[in-house]
Design an enzyme around this catalytic site. Sequence first.
Site, PDB file in Angstrom:
ATOM      1  N   LYS A 151      27.444  32.934  42.579  1.00  0.00           N
ATOM      2  CA  LYS A 151      28.194  33.970  41.856  1.00  0.00           C
ATOM      3  C   LYS A 151      27.528  34.177  40.515  1.00  0.00           C
ATOM      4  CE  LYS A 151      32.059  36.392  42.355  1.00  0.00           C
ATOM      5  NZ  LYS A 151      32.721  36.797  43.602  1.00  0.00           N
TER       6      LYS A 151
HETATM    7  N1  GLU Z   1      32.028  39.915  45.536  1.00  0.00           N
HETATM    8  C1  GLU Z   1      32.395  39.850  46.919  1.00  0.00           C
HETATM    9  C2  GLU Z   1      33.124  38.566  47.218  1.00  0.00           C
HETATM   10  O1  GLU Z   1      33.720  37.976  46.343  1.00  0.00           O
HETATM   11  C3  GLU Z   1      31.222  40.132  47.841  1.00  0.00           C
HETATM   12  C4  GLU Z   1      30.088  39.176  47.727  1.00  0.00           C
HETATM   13  C5  GLU Z   1      28.860  39.584  48.538  1.00  0.00           C
HETATM   14  O2  GLU Z   1      28.902  40.589  49.205  1.00  0.00           O
HETATM   15  O3  GLU Z   1      27.869  38.864  48.449  1.00  0.00           O
HETATM   16  O4  GLU Z   1      33.197  38.135  48.336  1.00  0.00           O
END
Ligand code: GLU
Length: 434
Positions: A123
């Site tokens: 993240k």
């Molecule tokens: N931000 C989204 C999540 O929390 C998508 C993450 C992604 O597609 O890599 O799952």
Amino acid sequence: MSDAKNDVIDEEEGGEAPWEGHPIYKNALNIMRSVGDVIDFDVNVFARLSKPRRVLYVSVPVRMDDGSIKTFDGYRVHHNTTLGPGKGGVRYHPGVSLGETAGLALLMTLKNSLVRLPLGGAKGGIKVDPNTLSRREKQALTRRYTSEVAMFIGPDKDIPAPDIGTDPQAMAWMMDTYSMHAGYAVPGVVTGKPIEIGGSLGRLDATGRGVVYCIIEAAKRLGLELGPETDVAVQGFGNVGYHSAKIIANIGCRVVAVTDVSGGVYNKNGLDVDKLRDWVAENQVLKGCPQGDYISNEELLFLPVDILIPAALGNQITVGNADKVRCKILAEGANGPTTLEANKILDEKGVFTIPDILANSGGVIVSYFEWVQGMQNFFWSEKDVNNKLWEIISNAFNRVFECHQSRNVGMRTSAFTVSIEHLSRAMLWRGFFP
Ligand code: GLU
């Protein structure tokens, strides 16, 4: 399988790591701990998963439109990369911190393992309110951030995507910046891109679609018919909230309440989701929308609806308000909206929870499809994307529901258990290095 069991990793004594005190991180750790009551959770695997693999802090200087230079705090965390490259969004929000980013990275590890993607958990984020930036400032911020984390990301290493405060345009700038360093187009470095530069059909509404697919599965199990008498409330009107509301209305349910940061509207006869979107396009926020009565973000959580979809920030349903939640199904579009203590209260009240790592996994599932399509330079139809999303998410739902019933545990503990069982096996096969 391996000798990892005999190599107990010592917990280090001393000061608290910067992520340990954050509620999202603490909450995820506590849920992981509760998995130890259900399965034989290898002590070394637990110790390894309770810390991120690597964290990167970057300061991000931006020349603002008035000529001054402002420096923002940015992060990228690789929580675990056993199953494959790190994968997870980039958040632009004033509440971003290393602790929050690490907690969300941990949730990504567990989400990706639960739905059996060959991806680890990561993240990123920048502590900034993107609504205060001009388009030029946002572009400068995104490009400099990408440049600062460039050695940390890549199609085989870690693949960012949108999250709160970021969108396909931000992903396009990230892709372009990374590609400029490489000297050629590298579409596989981010997902959630616009279609014209290697995005996938179906990615934009994938998280909301996945939320609704999970609700369809849950309703089948509970014998709840989804129709015009099924009331739905949605907290949050960003990408996840809007598409969840739109798709659940399309399958015939009645969306009675929607809120964003400003609060929102309630109308027991139902709301027109597209008209709400038009209102926000003109007025920036939902507050004041004449389709219904004003309702606050917290009041929305207490409506006597069939389905409640929290699709905004974390920590919304807590021990302080969980007893007032009156829905039948809680489908967590957001990451970490419910604390573990609140979850216990909801389980006792008989609320059927579809936990975040399952309910909102549609986004990363279609991100995975986008990554695969980009690597193969072979693109699929929207129908194929949605069918494959349905297959993956309904299989994951089945695994979680089966564990929930056979082991008599709540849906959240069940989802974490199913995820950790898969990931633990992978970690033990790979063994301990060096
Ligand atoms: N931000 C989204 C999540 O929390 C998508 C993450 C992604 O597609 O890599 O799952």
